[in-house]
Design a protein around this motif. Structure first.
Motif, short mmCIF file in Angstrom:
data_model
loop_
_atom_site.label_atom_id
_atom_site.label_comp_id
_atom_site.label_asym_id
_atom_site.label_seq_id
_atom_site.Cartn_x
_atom_site.Cartn_y
_atom_site.Cartn_z
N TYR A 192 -38.20 -29.88 -26.92
CA TYR A 192 -37.61 -28.54 -26.77
C TYR A 192 -36.75 -28.46 -25.52
O TYR A 192 -35.65 -27.90 -25.54
CB TYR A 192 -38.72 -27.51 -26.72
N LEU A 193 -37.25 -29.03 -24.43
CA LEU A 193 -36.48 -29.02 -23.19
C LEU A 193 -35.18 -29.80 -23.36
O LEU A 193 -34.12 -29.40 -22.84
CB LEU A 193 -37.32 -29.62 -22.06
N GLY A 194 -35.25 -30.90 -24.09
CA GLY A 194 -34.04 -31.68 -24.34
C GLY A 194 -33.04 -30.92 -25.20
O GLY A 194 -31.83 -31.05 -25.01
N GLU A 195 -33.53 -30.13 -26.14
CA GLU A 195 -32.63 -29.33 -26.98
C GLU A 195 -31.91 -28.25 -26.18
O GLU A 195 -30.81 -27.84 -26.52
CB GLU A 195 -33.41 -28.70 -28.13
N ARG A 196 -32.54 -27.79 -25.10
CA ARG A 196 -31.89 -26.80 -24.23
C ARG A 196 -30.72 -27.43 -23.46
O ARG A 196 -29.78 -26.73 -23.08
CB ARG A 196 -32.92 -26.22 -23.24
N HIS A 197 -30.81 -28.74 -23.21
CA HIS A 197 -29.75 -29.45 -22.47
C HIS A 197 -29.41 -30.73 -23.23
O HIS A 197 -29.76 -31.83 -22.78
CB HIS A 197 -30.23 -29.80 -21.06
N PRO A 198 -28.74 -30.63 -24.36
CA PRO A 198 -28.53 -31.81 -25.22
C PRO A 198 -27.64 -32.89 -24.61
O PRO A 198 -27.61 -34.00 -25.13
CB PRO A 198 -27.89 -31.21 -26.48
N THR A 199 -26.92 -32.58 -23.54
CA THR A 199 -26.07 -33.60 -22.92
C THR A 199 -26.70 -34.19 -21.66
O THR A 199 -26.08 -35.02 -20.99
CB THR A 199 -24.70 -33.00 -22.54
N TYR A 200 -27.90 -33.77 -21.33
CA TYR A 200 -28.56 -34.19 -20.09
C TYR A 200 -29.50 -35.37 -20.32
O TYR A 200 -30.12 -35.51 -21.38
CB TYR A 200 -29.39 -33.05 -19.51
N THR A 201 -29.65 -36.20 -19.30
CA THR A 201 -30.79 -37.09 -19.14
C THR A 201 -31.64 -36.53 -18.00
O THR A 201 -31.31 -35.48 -17.42
CB THR A 201 -30.35 -38.52 -18.81
N ALA A 202 -32.70 -37.22 -17.65
CA ALA A 202 -33.56 -36.75 -16.57
C ALA A 202 -32.80 -36.62 -15.26
O ALA A 202 -33.11 -35.74 -14.43
CB ALA A 202 -34.75 -37.69 -16.39
N VAL A 258 -40.18 -52.70 -23.66
CA VAL A 258 -39.59 -53.25 -22.43
C VAL A 258 -38.06 -53.24 -22.52
O VAL A 258 -37.37 -52.96 -21.54
CB VAL A 258 -40.12 -54.67 -22.16
N ALA A 259 -37.52 -53.54 -23.71
CA ALA A 259 -36.07 -53.54 -23.88
C ALA A 259 -35.47 -52.16 -23.64
O ALA A 259 -34.45 -52.02 -22.96
CB ALA A 259 -35.71 -54.03 -25.29
N ILE A 260 -36.12 -51.12 -24.18
CA ILE A 260 -35.57 -49.77 -24.00
C ILE A 260 -35.74 -49.31 -22.55
O ILE A 260 -34.91 -48.57 -22.03
CB ILE A 260 -36.21 -48.77 -24.98
N LEU A 261 -36.79 -49.76 -21.87
CA LEU A 261 -36.95 -49.42 -20.46
C LEU A 261 -35.84 -50.05 -19.62
O LEU A 261 -35.33 -49.43 -18.68
CB LEU A 261 -38.32 -49.86 -19.94
N LEU A 262 -35.47 -51.27 -19.95
CA LEU A 262 -34.35 -51.90 -19.26
C LEU A 262 -33.06 -51.11 -19.45
O LEU A 262 -32.30 -50.88 -18.51
CB LEU A 262 -34.15 -53.34 -19.76
N PHE A 263 -32.84 -50.66 -20.69
CA PHE A 263 -31.63 -49.87 -20.95
C PHE A 263 -31.68 -48.54 -20.20
O PHE A 263 -30.67 -48.11 -19.62
CB PHE A 263 -31.49 -49.62 -22.45
N PHE A 264 -32.84 -47.87 -20.21
CA PHE A 264 -32.96 -46.60 -19.49
C PHE A 264 -32.76 -46.80 -17.98
O PHE A 264 -32.21 -45.95 -17.30
CB PHE A 264 -34.32 -45.97 -19.75
N GLY A 265 -33.23 -47.93 -17.46
CA GLY A 265 -33.02 -48.23 -16.06
C GLY A 265 -31.54 -48.36 -15.73
O GLY A 265 -31.05 -47.84 -14.72
N MET A 266 -30.81 -49.05 -16.60
CA MET A 266 -29.36 -49.18 -16.41
C MET A 266 -28.67 -47.81 -16.50
O MET A 266 -27.78 -47.49 -15.71
CB MET A 266 -28.77 -50.13 -17.45
N GLU A 267 -29.09 -47.02 -17.48
CA GLU A 267 -28.50 -45.69 -17.67
C GLU A 267 -28.77 -44.80 -16.46
O GLU A 267 -27.89 -44.05 -16.01
CB GLU A 267 -29.06 -45.06 -18.94
N LEU A 268 -29.98 -44.88 -15.92
CA LEU A 268 -30.33 -44.07 -14.75
C LEU A 268 -29.45 -44.44 -13.56
O LEU A 268 -28.91 -43.56 -12.88
CB LEU A 268 -31.81 -44.26 -14.42
#
Length: 367
Positions: A61-71, A285-295
Motif C-alpha cells: 500500500y505504501l508503495g502504491e502511494r509512491h509508485p515511482t519511489y524506492t526506499a 542473493v541475486a536480487i539483493l545484489l541488484f537492489f544494492g546496485m540500485e540503492l
C-alpha cells in the motif's frame, strides 16, 4: 529474450515473493519452531505468517502511494536529505548482511553435504559469480526465472506434500495446544526469516506495471506461502513429535524421504525440497545484489548506464562478510540475533513513520 525495459508484472512479483519465503526457513524452520513452541509450533508458524502478510500488504500500500519511489526516495522525502542518506546506508548494510549470511549458510551446507573437499571460499565465489550473472539483467531476469521455477519446482512440491500427508499418522500432534505470548516471543528470531523476502517492496515499484488489485494479490500470495510453511511444520510435527523434531538438523528433508514414487514420479522426494531451497537462495542473493546496485545509483545519483559498476563494491563486500563467521553455526547464530531487529526497523518502523509523515503533509495520494 528480455524486453530490456526492466518492467515486471504483478504475477511475476507474486512468484518472486512466494519463492523468497522459502530460503533457509524451509530447511530449519520446523525444528526451530518446535524448540520455541513445542506442540503448538505449527499454529505459531501460521500466526507469524499472517503477521508477515499484514506487513507485506502495508508495504504494498505504501508503495502504491509512491509508485515511482524506492526506499531511498522514501527516506529522503520523509526525513530530509542528510538523515535519508544515512538511513539508505543503513539499508545497504542490511542488504549486505542478509545476502552474505544467506550465502554463507547455503555454501556451508553444500560444502558439507556435496563438496567436502572443495574450499569453502571457492564455493562462495562461484555462487556469487552465478548470482552476478542474474543481477546484471535486473529484476526482469529474476522475475522470469522465478516464474519458470515456480511451475518446475513449487507445484510438484505441493504434490509431494499431499502424499506425505496421506501416509502420515497424526497422534503426535495431539493434544492441540494454543500458543501463549511467551512462545510467540521466543519465536521472534526463528520466524524472522519469513520476513526476509519483503525487501522486494522497498525497490520494485518503479519497475512494476499493471497494478490492478495489487494489495489483494500480495495478501493472497503471502497467505499461500504461510499455508505451505505451516503445512511443512505440521507434517514434521506429525512425523517426529515435538521432542524429536526439536533435535533434528534438517527435518523437512528427512520427512520427505518417507514417501517413495519409484518408477512413477521420483525416487528421492527430498530432492525437490533441496532443489527449491537452492533456487530460492540463488534468486534471493541475486536480487539483493541488484537492489544494492540500485540503492547506490540513487544515493549517489550516478547514471543508470553505469549501475553495474557498483558490483565492484558489492561482490567483494558480500564475499568478505560471508567468510567472516567461523563456521555455519556462528553465521546462523549471528543472523538469528540481528535479523529481527533489522527487519523491525526497515520493514515496520521506518515505513510506519513514513506513512504518518505523508498523512500529516498530505502527500502520496496515489500519484
Amino acid at each position: 529474450m528480455f524486453a530490456e525495459n526492466e518492467k515486471i508484472s504483478v504475477r511475476q512479483l507474486q512468484t518472486m515473493l512466494l519463492l523468497y519465503y522459502f530460503g533457509t526457513a524451509v530447511l530449519f524452520l520446523p525444528s526451530e519452531a518446535a524448540i520455541s513452541a513445542g506442540n503448538s509450533c505449527w499454529i505459531v508458524t501460521i500466526l507469524w505468517g499472517v503477521a508477515s502478510a499484514v506487513v507485506a500488504v502495508f508495504l504494498a500500500y505504501l508503495g502504491e502511494r509512491h509508485p515511482t519511489y524506492t526506499a531511498v526516495e522514501w527516506y529522503k522525502n520523509s526525513f530530509g536529505r542528510v538523515l535519508g542518506t544515512v538511513l539508505s546506508f543503513g539499508l545497504a548494510a542490511k542488504i549486505a548482511f542478509d545476502g552474505a549470511l544467506e550465502l554463507r549458510v547455503f555454501c556451508d551446507i553444500i560444502s558439507s553435504s556435496m563438496l567436502p573437499r572443495t574450499p569453502l571460499w571457492l564455493i562462495i565465489l562461484l555462487t556469487l559469480f552465478l548470482c552476478v550473472m542474474t543481477a546484471l539483467h535486473g529484476t526482469e531476469c529474476s522475475a522470469r526465472a522465478a516464474e519458470i521455477l515456480f511451475l518446475a519446482v513449487f507445484v510438484p512440491l505441493i504434490f509431494v506434500l499431499i502424499f506425505v500427508a496421506i501416509s502420515t499418522g497424526y497422534h503426535r500432534v495431539l493434544p492441540v495446544q494454543i500458543p501463549n505470548f511467551e512462545e510467540l516471543r521466543k519465536g521472534v528470531p526463528f520466524f524472522g526469516q519469513m520476513f526476509q523476502g519483503l525487501i522486494i517492496f522497498l525497490f520494485v515499484f518503479p519497475n512494476l506495471q499493471k497494478r490492478r488489485h495489487f494489495c489483494r494479490r500480495i495478501c493472497l500470495t503471502s497467505l499461500l506461502a504461510t499455508g505451505v510453511l505451516g503445512s511443512i511444520v505440521f507434517l514434521s510435527l506429525a512425523v517426529y513429535g515435538a521432542g524429536v523434531l526439536s533435535e533434528k538438523m534438517l527435518p523437512t528433508l528427512q520427512m520427505m524421504e518417507r514417501v517413495s514414487f519409484s518408477g512413477i514420479f521420483l525416487g528421492r522426494q527430498d530432492l525437490f525440497l533441496l532443489w527449491l531451497w537452492m533456487v530460492t537462495v540463488f534468486l534471493y542473493v541475486a536480487i539483493l545484489l541488484f537492489f544494492g546496485m540500485e540503492l547506490c545509483t540513487r544515493v549517489f545519483k550516478t547514471k543508470r548506464q553505469q549501475r553495474n559498476r557498483w558490483l565492484f563494491l558489492w561482490v567483494p563486500l558480500l564475499f568478505i562478510v560471508a567468510l567472516f563467521p567461523k563456521d555455519m553455526a556462528a553465521a546462523y547464530w549471528v543472523r538469528l540475533k540481528v535479523s529481527p531487529w533489522l527487519n523491525g526497523i526497515f520493514f515496520i518502523l521506518l515505513p510506519l513513520i513514513t506513512f504518518f509523515i505523508d498523512a500529516v503533509k498530505g502527500r502520496g495520494k496515489h500519484e
